[in-house]
Design a protein around this motif. Structure first.
Motif, PDB file in Angstrom:
ATOM      1  N   ASN A  11       0.099  -1.208  -0.048  1.00  0.00           N
ATOM      2  CA  ASN A  11      -0.292   0.114  -0.393  1.00  0.00           C
ATOM      3  C   ASN A  11       0.317   1.031  -0.279  1.00  0.00           C
ATOM      4  OD1 ASN A  11      -2.455  -1.278  -0.047  1.00  0.00           O
ATOM      5  ND2 ASN A  11      -2.797  -1.763   2.088  1.00  0.00           N
ATOM      6  N   LYS A  12       2.113   1.107   0.852  1.00  0.00           N
ATOM      7  CA  LYS A  12       2.517   2.331   0.994  1.00  0.00           C
ATOM      8  C   LYS A  12       3.414   2.798  -1.067  1.00  0.00           C
ATOM      9  CE  LYS A  12       4.541   2.054   5.767  1.00  0.00           C
ATOM     10  NZ  LYS A  12       5.483   1.302   6.486  1.00  0.00           N
ATOM     11  N   ILE A  13       3.819   1.374  -0.700  1.00  0.00           N
ATOM     12  CA  ILE A  13       4.501   1.617  -2.477  1.00  0.00           C
ATOM     13  C   ILE A  13       3.501   2.326  -3.427  1.00  0.00           C
ATOM     14  CG2 ILE A  13       5.654  -0.041  -4.441  1.00  0.00           C
ATOM     15  CD1 ILE A  13       6.704  -1.450  -2.519  1.00  0.00           C
ATOM     16  N   LEU A  14       2.187   1.830  -3.794  1.00  0.00           N
ATOM     17  CA  LEU A  14       1.333   2.367  -4.377  1.00  0.00           C
ATOM     18  C   LEU A  14       0.934   3.539  -4.603  1.00  0.00           C
ATOM     19  CD1 LEU A  14      -1.119  -0.489  -3.816  1.00  0.00           C
ATOM     20  CD2 LEU A  14       0.414   0.038  -6.120  1.00  0.00           C
ATOM     21  N   GLU A  15       0.994   3.967  -3.219  1.00  0.00           N
ATOM     22  CA  GLU A  15       0.865   5.563  -2.416  1.00  0.00           C
ATOM     23  C   GLU A  15       2.286   6.452  -3.314  1.00  0.00           C
ATOM     24  OE1 GLU A  15      -1.805   4.853   1.768  1.00  0.00           O
ATOM     25  OE2 GLU A  15       0.196   6.142   1.518  1.00  0.00           O
ATOM     26  N   LEU A  16       2.922   5.748  -2.879  1.00  0.00           N
ATOM     27  CA  LEU A  16       4.355   6.989  -3.082  1.00  0.00           C
ATOM     28  C   LEU A  16       4.589   7.035  -4.551  1.00  0.00           C
ATOM     29  CD1 LEU A  16       7.165   5.745  -0.596  1.00  0.00           C
ATOM     30  CD2 LEU A  16       6.247   8.013  -1.624  1.00  0.00           C
ATOM     31  N   LYS A  17       3.450   5.465  -5.553  1.00  0.00           N
ATOM     32  CA  LYS A  17       3.686   5.965  -7.154  1.00  0.00           C
ATOM     33  C   LYS A  17       2.852   7.088  -7.441  1.00  0.00           C
ATOM     34  CE  LYS A  17       2.383   2.263  -8.593  1.00  0.00           C
ATOM     35  NZ  LYS A  17       2.282   1.590  -9.784  1.00  0.00           N
ATOM     36  N   GLU A  18       2.030   6.860  -6.754  1.00  0.00           N
ATOM     37  CA  GLU A  18       1.116   7.726  -6.973  1.00  0.00           C
ATOM     38  C   GLU A  18       0.834   9.527  -7.247  1.00  0.00           C
ATOM     39  OE1 GLU A  18      -3.141   6.729  -6.707  1.00  0.00           O
ATOM     40  OE2 GLU A  18      -3.968   8.801  -6.733  1.00  0.00           O
ATOM     41  N   ALA A  19       1.294   9.470  -5.997  1.00  0.00           N
ATOM     42  CA  ALA A  19       2.490  11.313  -5.657  1.00  0.00           C
ATOM     43  C   ALA A  19       3.423  11.338  -6.253  1.00  0.00           C
ATOM     44  CB  ALA A  19       2.639  10.541  -4.014  1.00  0.00           C
ATOM     45  N   LEU A  20       4.271  10.585  -7.123  1.00  0.00           N
ATOM     46  CA  LEU A  20       5.323  10.735  -7.205  1.00  0.00           C
ATOM     47  C   LEU A  20       5.216  10.265  -8.923  1.00  0.00           C
ATOM     48  CD1 LEU A  20       8.005   8.922  -5.610  1.00  0.00           C
ATOM     49  CD2 LEU A  20       7.607  11.204  -5.596  1.00  0.00           C
ATOM     50  N   ASN A  21       3.501   9.969  -9.839  1.00  0.00           N
ATOM     51  CA  ASN A  21       3.745   9.712 -10.683  1.00  0.00           C
ATOM     52  C   ASN A  21       4.597   8.916 -11.694  1.00  0.00           C
ATOM     53  OD1 ASN A  21       2.515  10.040 -13.594  1.00  0.00           O
ATOM     54  ND2 ASN A  21       3.385  11.629 -14.135  1.00  0.00           N
ATOM     55  N   ALA A  22       4.955   7.867 -11.103  1.00  0.00           N
ATOM     56  CA  ALA A  22       6.171   6.989 -10.695  1.00  0.00           C
ATOM     57  C   ALA A  22       5.284   5.380 -11.762  1.00  0.00           C
ATOM     58  CB  ALA A  22       6.913   6.263  -9.678  1.00  0.00           C
ATOM     59  N   VAL A  23       5.857   4.300 -12.408  1.00  0.00           N
ATOM     60  CA  VAL A  23       5.415   3.342 -13.103  1.00  0.00           C
ATOM     61  C   VAL A  23       6.729   2.673 -12.712  1.00  0.00           C
ATOM     62  CG1 VAL A  23       4.187   4.212 -14.484  1.00  0.00           C
ATOM     63  CG2 VAL A  23       5.980   3.666 -15.207  1.00  0.00           C
ATOM     64  N   ILE A  24       6.426   0.855 -12.269  1.00  0.00           N
ATOM     65  CA  ILE A  24       7.406   0.191 -12.134  1.00  0.00           C
ATOM     66  C   ILE A  24       7.228  -0.756 -13.047  1.00  0.00           C
ATOM     67  CG2 ILE A  24       7.676  -2.060 -10.363  1.00  0.00           C
ATOM     68  CD1 ILE A  24       6.190  -0.440  -8.467  1.00  0.00           C
ATOM     69  N   LEU A  25       8.497  -0.681 -13.486  1.00  0.00           N
ATOM     70  CA  LEU A  25       8.786  -1.969 -14.706  1.00  0.00           C
ATOM     71  C   LEU A  25       9.521  -3.015 -14.324  1.00  0.00           C
ATOM     72  CD1 LEU A  25      10.350   0.181 -17.619  1.00  0.00           C
ATOM     73  CD2 LEU A  25       8.156   0.056 -17.564  1.00  0.00           C
ATOM     74  N   ALA A  26       8.878  -3.834 -14.964  1.00  0.00           N
ATOM     75  CA  ALA A  26       9.851  -5.213 -13.874  1.00  0.00           C
ATOM     76  C   ALA A  26       9.884  -6.533 -15.688  1.00  0.00           C
ATOM     77  CB  ALA A  26       8.756  -6.004 -13.172  1.00  0.00           C
ATOM     78  N   HIS A  27      11.440  -6.813 -15.014  1.00  0.00           N
ATOM     79  CA  HIS A  27      11.423  -7.892 -16.036  1.00  0.00           C
ATOM     80  C   HIS A  27      10.371  -9.499 -15.265  1.00  0.00           C
ATOM     81  CE1 HIS A  27      14.581 -11.573 -17.968  1.00  0.00           C
ATOM     82  NE2 HIS A  27      13.636 -10.410 -19.088  1.00  0.00           N
ATOM     83  N   ASN A  28      10.757 -10.264 -16.934  1.00  0.00           N
ATOM     84  CA  ASN A  28      10.166 -11.225 -16.726  1.00  0.00           C
ATOM     85  C   ASN A  28      10.543 -12.410 -15.261  1.00  0.00           C
ATOM     86  OD1 ASN A  28       7.962 -11.700 -18.293  1.00  0.00           O
ATOM     87  ND2 ASN A  28       8.804 -11.857 -19.915  1.00  0.00           N
ATOM     88  N   TYR A  29      12.165 -12.019 -15.149  1.00  0.00           N
ATOM     89  CA  TYR A  29      12.672 -12.956 -13.820  1.00  0.00           C
ATOM     90  C   TYR A  29      12.993 -12.388 -12.720  1.00  0.00           C
ATOM     91  CZ  TYR A  29      15.352 -14.546 -17.791  1.00  0.00           C
ATOM     92  OH  TYR A  29      15.992 -15.497 -19.418  1.00  0.00           O
ATOM     93  N   GLN A  30      11.889 -10.880 -12.547  1.00  0.00           N
ATOM     94  CA  GLN A  30      12.052 -11.198 -11.136  1.00  0.00           C
ATOM     95  C   GLN A  30      11.446 -11.900 -10.425  1.00  0.00           C
ATOM     96  OE1 GLN A  30      13.302  -6.973  -9.656  1.00  0.00           O
ATOM     97  NE2 GLN A  30      14.396  -8.646 -11.468  1.00  0.00           N
ATOM     98  N   ARG A  31      11.624 -11.437  -8.817  1.00  0.00           N
ATOM     99  CA  ARG A  31      11.146 -12.062  -8.122  1.00  0.00           C
ATOM    100  C   ARG A  31       8.979 -11.779  -8.489  1.00  0.00           C
ATOM    101  NH1 ARG A  31      13.676 -12.700  -3.385  1.00  0.00           N
ATOM    102  NH2 ARG A  31      15.438 -11.789  -2.815  1.00  0.00           N
ATOM    103  N   GLY A  32       8.269 -12.772  -7.955  1.00  0.00           N
ATOM    104  CA  GLY A  32       6.907 -12.840  -8.201  1.00  0.00           C
ATOM    105  C   GLY A  32       6.300 -11.586  -7.841  1.00  0.00           C
ATOM    106  N   ASP A  33       6.360 -11.342  -5.719  1.00  0.00           N
ATOM    107  CA  ASP A  33       5.618 -10.580  -5.479  1.00  0.00           C
ATOM    108  C   ASP A  33       6.034  -8.711  -6.213  1.00  0.00           C
ATOM    109  OD1 ASP A  33       8.240 -10.501  -4.676  1.00  0.00           O
ATOM    110  OD2 ASP A  33       7.030 -10.332  -2.066  1.00  0.00           O
ATOM    111  N   VAL A  34       7.402  -8.842  -6.920  1.00  0.00           N
ATOM    112  CA  VAL A  34       8.368  -7.985  -7.316  1.00  0.00           C
ATOM    113  C   VAL A  34       6.781  -7.972  -8.859  1.00  0.00           C
ATOM    114  CG1 VAL A  34       9.904  -6.738  -8.718  1.00  0.00           C
ATOM    115  CG2 VAL A  34       9.687  -7.405  -6.633  1.00  0.00           C
ATOM    116  N   GLN A  35       7.150  -8.975  -9.331  1.00  0.00           N
ATOM    117  CA  GLN A  35       6.386  -9.465 -10.684  1.00  0.00           C
ATOM    118  C   GLN A  35       4.583  -8.266 -10.652  1.00  0.00           C
ATOM    119  OE1 GLN A  35       5.926 -12.137 -13.389  1.00  0.00           O
ATOM    120  NE2 GLN A  35       8.855 -12.805 -12.899  1.00  0.00           N
ATOM    121  N   ASP A  36       4.192  -9.036  -9.511  1.00  0.00           N
ATOM    122  CA  ASP A  36       3.162  -8.733  -9.360  1.00  0.00           C
ATOM    123  C   ASP A  36       2.604  -6.915  -8.399  1.00  0.00           C
ATOM    124  OD1 ASP A  36       2.250 -11.134  -9.637  1.00  0.00           O
ATOM    125  OD2 ASP A  36       2.153 -11.788  -7.140  1.00  0.00           O
ATOM    126  N   ILE A  37       3.216  -6.584  -8.359  1.00  0.00           N
ATOM    127  CA  ILE A  37       3.191  -4.838  -8.438  1.00  0.00           C
ATOM    128  C   ILE A  37       3.920  -3.850  -8.962  1.00  0.00           C
ATOM    129  CG2 ILE A  37       3.104  -4.965  -5.467  1.00  0.00           C
ATOM    130  CD1 ILE A  37       5.586  -3.417  -6.136  1.00  0.00           C
TER     131      ILE A  37
END
Ligand code: 13P
Ligand code: SF4
Length: 308
Positions: A11-37
Motif C-alpha cells: 500500500n505504501k508503494i502504491l501511495e508513493l507511486k501515485e504521489a510521484l507519478n511513477a511507474v514500475i517496470l519489471a523483467h520476467n525474471y523478477q521475484r513473483g511479488d515484484v512482478q505482481d506490483i
C-alpha cells in the motif's frame, strides 16, 4: 514478513507511486511479488518499448543495470531509479568499450550488433542493438555481410543458424543459462514425455539442439498461450515460471534446471522498491554524448520491432 506487513508495504508503494507519478517496470525474471506490483512486466525488448513511450515522471526499473541504463537512454526527461544498485548482469560485464574498439579495428568492414545486455558505453560503439526476440531480424536487416556480435556467444551462434551473413561472436555468456545442460533436458523429457521443451537462445548450442522451441521470454509467453500443448519444460531463468503459471493456470510448467537462478535479478524486493521511491535512489544517468550515440543503436533496434 507476515502477510499483513507485506500488504502494508505494498500500500505504501502504491501511495508513493501515485504521489510521484511513477511507474514500475519489471523483467520476467523478477521475484513473483515484484512482478505482481509492477505496471508492466516483460522481456528486454518490451521493457525498452515501454520506457520509450511511457508518460511518467519516474521509472522504477526492477531488472539489472543494463536495463535501467537503456531506460535512461531512451527517456532522458525522466528519473530512472534502480532499487538495488548492485543488480548487475555479469554477461554485460564481459565486454568493455575498449575491447570492442580494438575488435572493430580488426574487422573494419563489419557491422557491430550489441545485445541489449551491454553497458551504455558499449552500445555507443555499436551500430545497432538487438534482444533475444529480434536478433535474426536485426542481423538480416544490415547491409554489411560480416557482423561482430557482442557479448553473448550463444545468441550469436543461434542467430548464425538463420542468416547467411558471417557472425563473429564475442566470447561472453550468461552464467545462469549455462547451468542448463543437455542432460537436464533429456532427463526431464523422460519424466514428462508429453511436455514441449521451450528454451531461451542464451542456452548453449547443445541445449538448443535438443529443444523443441527457442524463444525470448516474451516470445515464450505468447507461444505458450497459443499452444495446444498442456505441459512445458522451460529452459531459462526460473523466475519465468511465475508469469507463465499466472497467465496459464490450466497448464503445467517444469523448470529445465532448478539451478538456473540469476542472483542479480533476484536482488530487488518490495522493501528496496519502497526505499527507492521514498529516498529517490539509485538514480541512473548516462553522460549526454554517450547517451546520444547509444540511443541511435537502440532506436534502430526499436524500429526493427519483434521477431518472435
Ligand atoms: P529476454 O527477456 O529479452 O528474453 O532476456 C533474457 C535475459 O537474460 C535478460 O537478462
Ligand atoms: Fe545477465 Fe543472465 Fe542474469 Fe540475464 S539471466 S541478467 S543475461 S546473468
Amino acid at each position: 514478513m507476515s502477510q499483513q506487513d507485506k500488504d502494508e508495504l505494498i500500500n505504501k508503494i502504491l501511495e508513493l507511486k501515485e504521489a510521484l507519478n511513477a511507474v514500475i517496470l519489471a523483467h520476467n525474471y523478477q521475484r513473483g511479488d515484484v512482478q505482481d506490483i509492477a505496471d508492466f512486466v516483460g522481456d528486454s525488448l518490451g521493457l525498452s518499448q515501454q520506457a520509450a513511450k511511457l508518460d511518467a515522471d519516474v521509472i522504477v526499473f526492477c531488472g539489472v543495470d543494463f536495463m535501467a541504463e537503456s531506460a535512461a537512454i531512451l527517456s532522458p526527461g525522466k528519473i530512472v531509479l534502480m532499487p538495488e544498485k548492485l543488480a548487475e548482469c555479469p554477461m554485460a560485464a564481459m565486454i568493455t568499450p575498449e575491447d570492442l574498439v580494438k575488435t572493430k579495428q580488426e574487422y573494419p568492414d563489419a557491422a557491430v550488433v550489441a545485445y541489449v545486455n551491454t553497458s551504455a558505453a558499449v552500445k555507443a560503439e555499436s551500430d545497432i542493438c538487438c534482444t533475444s526476440s529480434n536478433s535474426v531480424q536485426v542481423v538480416n536487416s544490415l547491409d554489411e555481410d560480416v557482423v561482430i556480435f557482442v557479448p553473448d556467444k550463444n545468441l550469436g551462434m543461434y542467430t548464425q543458424r538463420y542468416t547467411d551473413k558471417m557472425i563473429i561472436p564475442w566470447d561472453g555468456y550468461c552464467p545462469t543459462h549455462h547451468q542448463i545442460l543437455p542432460g537436464d533436458i533429456l532427463l526431464m523429457r523422460e519424466d514428462h514425455p508429453e511436455a514441449e521443451v521451450v528454451v531461451h537462445p542464451e542456452c548453449q548450442p547443445e541445449v538448443i539442439d535438443v529443444a523443441d522451441t527457442v524463444l525470448s521470454t516474451g516470445g515464450m509467453l505468447t507461444h505458450v498461450k497459443k499452444s495446444p500443448n498442456m505441459e512445458f519444460i522451460i529452459g531459462t531463468e526460473v523466475g519465468m515460471l511465475h508469469r507463465l503459471r499466472k497467465d496459464n493456470p490450466d497448464k503445467i510448467f517444469y523448470p529445465a534446471s532448478k539451478y538456473a537462478v540469476c542472483p542479480n535479478m533476484k536482488m530487488n524486493d518490495l522493501k528496496s522498491i519502497f526505499v527507492a521511491l521514498e529516498e529517490n535512489k539509485h538514480v541512473i544517468t548516462v553522460p549526454e554524448a554517450m547517451r546520444e550515440r547509444a540511443k541511435q543503436a537502440l532506436d534502430r533496434m526499436l524500429k526493427a520491432g519483434r521477431g518472435d
